[in-house]
Design a protein around this motif. Structure first.
Motif, PDB file in Angstrom:
ATOM      1  N   PRO A 168       3.647  15.359  42.069  1.00 54.49           N
ATOM      2  CA  PRO A 168       2.394  14.687  41.715  1.00 54.49           C
ATOM      3  C   PRO A 168       2.481  13.191  42.010  1.00 54.49           C
ATOM      4  CG  PRO A 168       3.128  16.116  39.953  1.00 54.49           C
ATOM      5  CD  PRO A 168       4.237  16.055  40.961  1.00 54.49           C
ATOM      6  N   PRO A 169       1.423  12.578  42.459  1.00 54.26           N
ATOM      7  CA  PRO A 169       0.067  13.087  42.585  1.00 54.26           C
ATOM      8  C   PRO A 169      -0.205  13.807  43.915  1.00 54.26           C
ATOM      9  CG  PRO A 169       0.051  10.779  43.130  1.00 54.26           C
ATOM     10  CD  PRO A 169       1.480  11.137  42.753  1.00 54.26           C
ATOM     11  N   ASP A 170       0.812  13.940  44.766  1.00 59.12           N
ATOM     12  CA  ASP A 170       0.607  14.630  46.050  1.00 59.12           C
ATOM     13  C   ASP A 170       0.423  16.125  45.804  1.00 59.12           C
ATOM     14  OD1 ASP A 170       1.023  12.179  47.249  1.00 59.12           O
ATOM     15  OD2 ASP A 170       3.152  12.557  47.621  1.00 59.12           O
ATOM     16  N   LYS A 171      -0.510  16.716  46.512  1.00 61.01           N
ATOM     17  CA  LYS A 171      -0.764  18.147  46.390  1.00 61.01           C
ATOM     18  C   LYS A 171       0.232  18.916  47.245  1.00 61.01           C
ATOM     19  CE  LYS A 171      -5.556  17.960  45.039  1.00 61.01           C
ATOM     20  NZ  LYS A 171      -5.252  17.886  43.649  1.00 61.01           N
ATOM     21  N   GLY A 172       0.479  20.169  46.872  1.00 59.42           N
ATOM     22  CA  GLY A 172       1.336  21.042  47.658  1.00 59.42           C
ATOM     23  C   GLY A 172       2.576  21.477  46.920  1.00 59.42           C
ATOM     24  N   ALA A 173       3.111  22.623  47.363  1.00 64.84           N
ATOM     25  CA  ALA A 173       4.334  23.187  46.796  1.00 64.84           C
ATOM     26  C   ALA A 173       5.280  23.554  47.929  1.00 64.84           C
ATOM     27  CB  ALA A 173       4.000  24.428  45.960  1.00 64.84           C
ATOM     28  N   ALA A 200      -5.773  25.618  31.552  1.00 66.93           N
ATOM     29  CA  ALA A 200      -4.472  26.274  31.414  1.00 66.93           C
ATOM     30  C   ALA A 200      -3.421  25.463  32.172  1.00 66.93           C
ATOM     31  CB  ALA A 200      -4.527  27.695  31.960  1.00 66.93           C
ATOM     32  N   ILE A 201      -2.189  25.602  31.761  1.00 66.21           N
ATOM     33  CA  ILE A 201      -1.060  24.946  32.432  1.00 66.21           C
ATOM     34  C   ILE A 201      -0.301  26.024  33.190  1.00 66.21           C
ATOM     35  CG2 ILE A 201       1.065  23.633  32.141  1.00 66.21           C
ATOM     36  CD1 ILE A 201      -0.137  22.686  29.419  1.00 66.21           C
ATOM     37  N   ILE A 202      -0.211  25.857  34.501  1.00 65.14           N
ATOM     38  CA  ILE A 202       0.493  26.810  35.360  1.00 65.14           C
ATOM     39  C   ILE A 202       1.783  26.133  35.821  1.00 65.14           C
ATOM     40  CG2 ILE A 202       0.404  28.139  37.507  1.00 65.14           C
ATOM     41  CD1 ILE A 202      -2.827  26.922  36.188  1.00 65.14           C
ATOM     42  N   VAL A 203       2.923  26.779  35.605  1.00 66.05           N
ATOM     43  CA  VAL A 203       4.213  26.232  36.043  1.00 66.05           C
ATOM     44  C   VAL A 203       4.925  27.292  36.866  1.00 66.05           C
ATOM     45  CG1 VAL A 203       6.407  25.191  35.363  1.00 66.05           C
ATOM     46  CG2 VAL A 203       4.364  24.791  33.972  1.00 66.05           C
ATOM     47  N   CYS A 204       5.358  26.898  38.064  1.00 63.13           N
ATOM     48  CA  CYS A 204       6.064  27.800  38.981  1.00 63.13           C
ATOM     49  C   CYS A 204       7.520  27.359  39.082  1.00 63.13           C
ATOM     50  CB  CYS A 204       5.393  27.768  40.355  1.00 63.13           C
ATOM     51  SG  CYS A 204       3.678  28.281  40.310  1.00 63.13           S
ATOM     52  N   PHE A 205       8.421  28.246  38.715  1.00 62.27           N
ATOM     53  CA  PHE A 205       9.861  27.974  38.733  1.00 62.27           C
ATOM     54  C   PHE A 205      10.474  28.658  39.949  1.00 62.27           C
ATOM     55  CE2 PHE A 205       8.463  27.881  34.348  1.00 62.27           C
ATOM     56  CZ  PHE A 205       9.043  26.716  33.865  1.00 62.27           C
ATOM     57  N   ALA A 220      10.261  22.937  41.449  1.00 62.72           N
ATOM     58  CA  ALA A 220       9.177  23.542  40.663  1.00 62.72           C
ATOM     59  C   ALA A 220       7.848  22.915  41.061  1.00 62.72           C
ATOM     60  CB  ALA A 220       9.434  23.337  39.177  1.00 62.72           C
ATOM     61  N   ALA A 221       6.772  23.603  40.748  1.00 64.85           N
ATOM     62  CA  ALA A 221       5.420  23.088  40.980  1.00 64.85           C
ATOM     63  C   ALA A 221       4.573  23.433  39.769  1.00 64.85           C
ATOM     64  CB  ALA A 221       4.832  23.694  42.249  1.00 64.85           C
ATOM     65  N   SER A 222       3.535  22.641  39.531  1.00 67.23           N
ATOM     66  CA  SER A 222       2.682  22.892  38.374  1.00 67.23           C
ATOM     67  C   SER A 222       1.253  22.470  38.660  1.00 67.23           C
ATOM     68  CB  SER A 222       3.217  22.146  37.151  1.00 67.23           C
ATOM     69  OG  SER A 222       3.189  20.749  37.388  1.00 67.23           O
ATOM     70  N   ALA A 223       0.355  22.882  37.757  1.00 67.62           N
ATOM     71  CA  ALA A 223      -1.058  22.529  37.895  1.00 67.62           C
ATOM     72  C   ALA A 223      -1.770  22.770  36.574  1.00 67.62           C
ATOM     73  CB  ALA A 223      -1.712  23.372  38.991  1.00 67.62           C
ATOM     74  N   TYR A 224      -2.927  22.147  36.423  1.00 66.29           N
ATOM     75  CA  TYR A 224      -3.875  22.438  35.355  1.00 66.29           C
ATOM     76  C   TYR A 224      -5.051  23.145  35.998  1.00 66.29           C
ATOM     77  CZ  TYR A 224      -1.539  19.223  32.163  1.00 66.29           C
ATOM     78  OH  TYR A 224      -0.622  18.606  31.367  1.00 66.29           O
TER      79      TYR A 224
END
Length: 175
Positions: free
Chosen positions: A103-108, A71-76, A86-90
C-alpha cells in the motif's frame, strides 16, 4: 565595541535588505539546505525496483447473497522466501476489493494464497475520564460473519493469482 554602523558582519534590516557578506554566504547555504529537504528520491525508487513484481488482483465478497461491505480481506502466501508477500484489502459498499501487497500501490505478487475475511461490529468506545483505568476493558467486537473465515486454519478460502493478474475473484461466504 559595537558602534551601530555597518561592518563586515551580516546585517538584515527591517526591509529585508541583506548585507553583502551575508548575501554571498547565505545563498549557497539555503540552496544546500533546500536540496537536503527535498532529496533526490533515489532510495525510494531503488526500494520499489527491488520488490517482487505485482499484478492487478481484484474481486468481490458475497455473504448471504449480498455484497459484503467493509470487510477485511488478507491473503497469506503459501510460498516462502523473498517472493512470499501478503496482500490485503477492504471491501467497498458493493463488496468489491483490490488487493495491495505494498500500500498505497495496488497489486499482489502472483502465487498461491490462503485467505481470511473478517467483518465485525464497531468496537465499543473505551471508557474515559478519571476512573477509566479501573473500568473493565470493553468487550471484543462481535463478528458479523461466521468466525471461521477470520482464521487461516479454518477459513477454507484459497486464491491463486496468475502472472497476468486477475479481476474476477469471488469469495462466497456461507453460514
Amino acid at each position: 565595541m559595537w558602534s551601530g554602523s555597518r561592518s563586515f558582519l551580516p546585517v538584515i534590516d527591517l526591509f529585508g535588505k541583506v548585507g553583502s557578506v551575508f548575501r554571498f554566504a547565505i545563498i549557497p547555504v539555503l540552496g544546500l539546505t533546500m536540496l537536503s529537504f527535498t532529496g533526490c528520491g533515489g532510495s525510494f525508487d531503488k526500494f520499489k525496483r527491488s520488490r517482487p513484481k505485482t499484478v492487478a488482483a481484484s474481486g468481490t465478497v458475497i455473504y448471504r447473497n449480498q455484497p459484503l461491505a467493509d470487510a477485511i480481506i488478507v491473503c497469506f502466501p503459501t510460498a516462502t522466501g523473498d517472493k512470499a508477500v501478503a496482500a490485503s484489502a477492504y471491501s467497498g459498499a458493493d463488496g468489491s476489493f483490490s488487493l495491495q501487497a505494498y500500500p498505497p500501490d495496488k497489486g499482489a505478487v502472483p502465487g498461491n494464497y490462503q485467505v481470511t475475511i473478517q467483518k465485525s461490529e464497531e468496537a465499543p468506545a473505551a471508557p474515559t475520564g478519571p476512573d477509566a483505568h479501573d473500568a473493565p476493558p470493553p468487550p471484543k467486537p462481535k463478528s458479523l460473519i461466521p468466525a471461521k473465515y477470520g482464521q487461516i486454519e479454518t477459513s477454507g478460502l484459497t486464491l491463486t493469482i496468475p502472472e497476468g493478474g486477475i479481476s474476477d475473484i469471488k469469495f462466497e461466504l456461507k453460514d
